[in-house]
Design a protein around this motif. Structure first.
Motif, short mmCIF file in Angstrom:
data_model
loop_
_atom_site.label_atom_id
_atom_site.label_comp_id
_atom_site.label_asym_id
_atom_site.label_seq_id
_atom_site.Cartn_x
_atom_site.Cartn_y
_atom_site.Cartn_z
N SER A 1 33.78 -8.09 23.79
CA SER A 1 34.92 -8.13 23.80
C SER A 1 35.74 -8.10 22.66
O SER A 1 36.81 -7.37 22.36
N ALA A 2 35.35 -8.91 21.61
CA ALA A 2 36.05 -8.71 20.28
C ALA A 2 35.92 -7.43 19.66
O ALA A 2 37.00 -7.13 19.15
N GLU A 3 34.83 -6.84 19.53
CA GLU A 3 34.74 -5.40 18.88
C GLU A 3 35.55 -4.43 19.70
O GLU A 3 36.30 -3.57 19.11
N PHE A 4 35.64 -4.51 20.93
CA PHE A 4 36.81 -3.32 21.70
C PHE A 4 37.99 -3.82 21.34
O PHE A 4 38.76 -2.95 21.26
N ASN A 5 38.46 -5.11 21.59
CA ASN A 5 39.80 -5.39 21.44
C ASN A 5 40.45 -5.27 20.13
O ASN A 5 41.48 -4.84 19.97
N ARG A 6 39.37 -5.21 18.90
CA ARG A 6 39.96 -4.98 17.75
C ARG A 6 40.17 -3.70 17.56
O ARG A 6 41.40 -3.25 17.06
N ARG A 7 39.43 -2.49 18.20
CA ARG A 7 39.73 -1.00 18.12
C ARG A 7 40.97 -0.83 19.24
O ARG A 7 41.82 0.14 18.76
N GLY B 1 41.27 -2.16 32.59
CA GLY B 1 39.87 -2.89 31.75
C GLY B 1 40.12 -2.83 30.14
O GLY B 1 40.99 -3.05 29.51
N PHE B 2 39.07 -2.14 29.56
CA PHE B 2 38.85 -2.12 28.42
C PHE B 2 39.15 -0.47 28.14
O PHE B 2 38.19 0.25 27.83
N GLY B 3 40.22 -0.11 27.77
CA GLY B 3 40.79 1.20 27.49
C GLY B 3 40.75 2.32 28.24
O GLY B 3 40.69 3.47 27.98
N PHE B 4 40.49 2.16 29.72
CA PHE B 4 40.30 3.15 30.57
C PHE B 4 41.53 3.72 31.06
O PHE B 4 42.41 2.84 31.64
N LYS B 5 41.95 5.01 30.82
CA LYS B 5 43.19 5.53 31.25
C LYS B 5 42.86 6.46 32.31
O LYS B 5 42.64 7.74 32.02
N PRO B 6 42.84 6.19 33.76
CA PRO B 6 42.68 7.19 34.72
C PRO B 6 43.22 8.63 34.63
O PRO B 6 43.09 9.39 35.06
N ALA B 7 44.61 8.35 34.17
CA ALA B 7 45.51 9.73 34.18
C ALA B 7 44.88 10.75 33.12
O ALA B 7 44.95 11.83 33.23
N GLU B 8 43.97 10.34 31.88
CA GLU B 8 43.69 11.05 31.03
C GLU B 8 42.35 11.39 31.34
O GLU B 8 41.76 12.85 31.12
N SER B 9 41.40 10.60 31.80
CA SER B 9 40.00 11.10 31.96
C SER B 9 39.35 9.99 33.27
O SER B 9 39.72 8.93 33.12
N GLU B 10 38.73 10.78 34.22
CA GLU B 10 38.10 9.88 35.42
C GLU B 10 36.79 9.37 35.20
O GLU B 10 36.08 8.87 35.73
N TYR C 1 46.57 -0.15 22.25
CA TYR C 1 46.54 -0.62 23.70
C TYR C 1 46.37 -1.95 23.87
O TYR C 1 46.11 -2.73 23.16
N LYS C 2 46.66 -2.41 25.14
CA LYS C 2 46.53 -3.88 25.54
C LYS C 2 45.02 -4.30 25.43
O LYS C 2 44.09 -3.44 25.64
N LYS C 3 44.74 -5.48 25.20
CA LYS C 3 43.49 -6.03 25.15
C LYS C 3 42.92 -6.17 26.54
O LYS C 3 43.66 -6.23 27.53
N GLY C 4 41.70 -6.11 26.52
CA GLY C 4 41.03 -6.23 27.91
C GLY C 4 40.33 -7.67 27.95
O GLY C 4 40.16 -8.50 26.97
N SER C 5 39.48 -7.77 29.02
CA SER C 5 38.70 -9.28 29.36
C SER C 5 38.08 -8.88 30.57
O SER C 5 38.20 -7.95 31.55
N TRP C 6 36.86 -9.59 30.46
CA TRP C 6 35.70 -9.49 31.45
C TRP C 6 36.16 -10.32 32.63
O TRP C 6 36.63 -11.43 32.37
N LYS C 7 36.05 -9.86 33.82
CA LYS C 7 36.28 -10.56 34.80
C LYS C 7 35.04 -11.74 35.35
O LYS C 7 34.03 -11.12 35.25
N GLY C 8 35.26 -13.07 35.34
CA GLY C 8 34.24 -13.91 35.62
C GLY C 8 33.50 -13.43 37.20
O GLY C 8 32.16 -13.77 37.24
N ARG C 9 34.06 -12.82 37.77
CA ARG C 9 33.86 -12.09 39.06
C ARG C 9 34.62 -11.27 39.65
O ARG C 9 35.68 -11.30 39.79
#
Length: 212
Positions: free
Chosen positions: A78-84, A10-19, A90-98
């Motif tokens: 989305s634009a704010e998070f992807n800028r950072r 998703g947007f910057g979530f790395k399960p291996a670092e923190s759950e 990190y790769k960009k994220g996007s919201w799922k329509g569903r």
């Protein structure tokens, strides 16, 4: 490098670092959007066995937004998070329509703060709320989330009370810019006074009802 340690969801979530993460749940193309906070990663969720927080009283649920309000903030967030994320490599994220979109712990706090600001606001005030939200530093958003969540963090039980209502009044009014630090400080400093005045008014109304 271990592949699992480098996976970003998703947007910057790395399960291996923190759950610890937040989850944006879009149940249908037109239905409400839920944002919840989770302390453990459940891989079964991504196999379609768990879809979202189903009970509005669930302690993990932070805010529920009508789809029309979500659509008014989704692109800006989305634009704010992807800028950072780009700055972090990190790769960009996007919201799922569903479906489900995980969000990193810090991004999630910022998103929920904006959600609290607009949940009971007139849709016409949402552009001002987004402008104010963008005008705050990330650290200021985290602090405001922490202060609000401590007292009124559950989606339904904390709605329109205390800091939660104060955040709405603050962010839905006069837009600020990141260059106007004194405005940001003033906005944050005034929140406590607004929270107190809201609680006092509710107590006054309660006393009048008791009298009647």
């Amino acid at each position: 490098m271990n592949r699992e340690s480098s996976v970003v969801e998703g947007f910057g979530f790395k399960p291996a670092e923190s759950e610890h993460y937040f989850l944006v749940s879009v149940i249908s193309p037109t239905g409400d959007v839920q944002i919840s906070e989770h302390m453990s990663w459940n891989s079964e969720m991504w196999k379609g066995k768990i879809h979202a927080v189903k009970d509005e009283s669930d302690e993990r649920l932070r805010v529920t937004l009508p789809r029309v309000k979500w659509d008014l903030i989704a692109d800006a967030v989305s634009a704010e998070f992807n800028r950072r994320l780009k700055e972090m490599g990190y790769k960009k994220g996007s919201w799922k329509g569903r479906g489900l979109t995980p969000v990193s712990r810090l991004f999630g706090k910022e998103l929920v703060l904006l959600g609290w600001a607009i949940e009971d606001a007139d849709p016409g005030r949402i552009p001002a709320a987004v402008a104010n939200w963008l005008g705050l530093l990330p650290e200021e958003r985290w602090w405001l989330y922490t202060m609000t969540n401590a007292a009124t963090g559950q989606a339904s039980r904390g709605r329109n009370t205390g800091w939660r209502a104060a955040v709405r009044f603050a962010l839905c009014d006069n837009p600020i810019t990141s260059s106007k630090a004194e405005q940001r400080v003033g906005l944050i400093a005034n929140l406590d006074d607004k929270e107190k005045s809201i609680d006092q008014e509710k107590k006054k109304q309660g006393s009048l009802l008791d009298f009647n």
